[in-house]
Scaffold this motif. Structure first.
Motif, PDB file in Angstrom:
ATOM      1  N   GLY A 100       0.780  -1.226   0.000  1.00 11.82           N
ATOM      2  CA  GLY A 100       0.000   0.000   0.000  1.00 11.82           C
ATOM      3  C   GLY A 100       0.816   1.282   0.000  1.00 11.82           C
ATOM      4  O   GLY A 100       0.265   2.360  -0.158  1.00 11.82           O
ATOM      5  N   ALA A 101       2.114   1.172   0.185  1.00 11.96           N
ATOM      6  CA  ALA A 101       2.967   2.363   0.261  1.00 11.96           C
ATOM      7  C   ALA A 101       3.418   2.814  -1.123  1.00 11.96           C
ATOM      8  O   ALA A 101       3.454   2.028  -2.071  1.00 11.96           O
ATOM      9  CB  ALA A 101       4.179   2.076   1.140  1.00 11.96           C
ATOM     10  N   ARG A 102       3.775   4.100  -1.198  1.00  6.93           N
ATOM     11  CA  ARG A 102       4.311   4.702  -2.423  1.00  6.93           C
ATOM     12  C   ARG A 102       5.652   5.327  -2.103  1.00  6.93           C
ATOM     13  O   ARG A 102       5.877   5.810  -0.992  1.00  6.93           O
ATOM     14  CB  ARG A 102       3.368   5.803  -2.940  1.00  6.93           C
ATOM     15  CG  ARG A 102       2.010   5.327  -3.358  1.00  6.93           C
ATOM     16  CD  ARG A 102       1.098   6.469  -3.752  1.00  6.93           C
ATOM     17  NE  ARG A 102       0.975   7.530  -2.760  1.00  6.93           N
ATOM     18  CZ  ARG A 102       0.148   7.510  -1.723  1.00  6.93           C
ATOM     19  NH1 ARG A 102      -0.628   6.465  -1.515  1.00  6.93           N
ATOM     20  NH2 ARG A 102       0.084   8.514  -0.885  1.00  6.93           N
ATOM     21  N   VAL A 103       6.518   5.384  -3.117  1.00  5.85           N
ATOM     22  CA  VAL A 103       7.804   6.050  -2.949  1.00  5.85           C
ATOM     23  C   VAL A 103       8.256   6.600  -4.295  1.00  5.85           C
ATOM     24  O   VAL A 103       8.028   5.984  -5.331  1.00  5.85           O
ATOM     25  CB  VAL A 103       8.872   5.087  -2.359  1.00  5.85           C
ATOM     26  CG1 VAL A 103       9.178   3.942  -3.320  1.00  5.85           C
ATOM     27  CG2 VAL A 103      10.138   5.824  -1.987  1.00  5.85           C
ATOM     28  N   ALA A 104       8.863   7.784  -4.275  1.00  2.77           N
ATOM     29  CA  ALA A 104       9.440   8.381  -5.479  1.00  2.77           C
ATOM     30  C   ALA A 104      10.900   7.932  -5.531  1.00  2.77           C
ATOM     31  O   ALA A 104      11.730   8.400  -4.756  1.00  2.77           O
ATOM     32  CB  ALA A 104       9.324   9.896  -5.445  1.00  2.77           C
ATOM     33  N   VAL A 105      11.199   7.005  -6.422  1.00  2.00           N
ATOM     34  CA  VAL A 105      12.533   6.402  -6.500  1.00  2.00           C
ATOM     35  C   VAL A 105      13.394   7.209  -7.464  1.00  2.00           C
ATOM     36  O   VAL A 105      13.037   7.386  -8.633  1.00  2.00           O
ATOM     37  CB  VAL A 105      12.438   4.933  -6.971  1.00  2.00           C
ATOM     38  CG1 VAL A 105      13.823   4.320  -7.087  1.00  2.00           C
ATOM     39  CG2 VAL A 105      11.561   4.129  -6.029  1.00  2.00           C
ATOM     40  N   PRO A 106      14.545   7.695  -6.997  1.00  2.36           N
ATOM     41  CA  PRO A 106      15.421   8.459  -7.886  1.00  2.36           C
ATOM     42  C   PRO A 106      16.085   7.574  -8.937  1.00  2.36           C
ATOM     43  O   PRO A 106      16.405   6.414  -8.676  1.00  2.36           O
ATOM     44  CB  PRO A 106      16.469   9.049  -6.936  1.00  2.36           C
ATOM     45  CG  PRO A 106      16.485   8.133  -5.764  1.00  2.36           C
ATOM     46  CD  PRO A 106      15.093   7.559  -5.646  1.00  2.36           C
ATOM     47  N   THR A 107      16.260   8.146 -10.122  1.00  5.86           N
ATOM     48  CA  THR A 107      16.989   7.449 -11.186  1.00  5.86           C
ATOM     49  C   THR A 107      18.402   8.000 -11.342  1.00  5.86           C
ATOM     50  O   THR A 107      19.224   7.393 -12.019  1.00  5.86           O
ATOM     51  CB  THR A 107      16.275   7.580 -12.546  1.00  5.86           C
ATOM     52  OG1 THR A 107      16.298   8.956 -12.945  1.00  5.86           O
ATOM     53  CG2 THR A 107      14.856   7.051 -12.477  1.00  5.86           C
ATOM     54  N   GLY A 108      18.668   9.160 -10.742  1.00  8.43           N
ATOM     55  CA  GLY A 108      19.972   9.788 -10.883  1.00  8.43           C
ATOM     56  C   GLY A 108      20.190  10.403 -12.258  1.00  8.43           C
ATOM     57  O   GLY A 108      21.306  10.788 -12.595  1.00  8.43           O
TER      58      GLY A 108
END
Length: 150
Positions: free
Chosen positions: A45-53
């Motif tokens: 149920g969680a969300r995260v903004a994952v960096p791509t660099g």
């Protein structure tokens, strides 16, 4: 078409740039690129903004769509929350991928993990203007109005 790609400060430049896994692939895989090379848990149920660099120089008239990877979705329930996400041609900041865990177990998002695929697509810009839309056979029929086939 060429799209310029640059690493943001602190990114791991040893990770591959977006690349196609096969000759027939429409989407180029992009990796998680955590500045501290960490792994983060993604709870159900969680969300995260994952960096791509990465940041891109997308040409005018083109968008880059951010789409889920089917294997992550099937095996773990992890998908792109705003799929397809859009990277606009005039955006020059770091691209982050908004992942959501729709599964029942936590998933570890690791540095270097392929988290999404990028698809370049042409953009048509509309001229939205006042006026009465034409009538159609469907009319205002909305969700389910065309029937449900067995």
């Amino acid at each position: 078409m060429r799209i310029a790609v640059a690493h943001v400060a602190g990114a791991d430049a040893t990770l591959p740039l977006p690349r196609y896994a096969t000759a027939g692939a429409a989407g180029a895989d992009v990796c998680a690129n955590f500045p501290d090379r960490k792994t983060i848990p993604l709870a159900p149920g969680a969300r995260v903004a994952v960096p791509t660099g990465l940041r891109f120089g997308i040409p005018p008239g083109v968008e880059v769509q951010v789409r889920p990877r089917s294997g992550l979705a099937l095996k773990h329930g992890v998908t792109v929350a705003n799929a397809p996400g859009t990277i606009d041609a005039d955006y020059r900041g770091e691209v982050r991928v908004l992942l959501v865990n729709l599964g029942t177990e936590p998933v570890e998002i690791a540095h270097g993990m392929r988290i999404a695929q990028l698809v370049a697509a042409p953009v048509l810009r509309a001229d939205f203007a006042p006026g009465e839309p034409d009538d159609t056979a469907r009319g205002a029929g909305g969700f389910g109005s065309t029937g449900i086939d067995p």
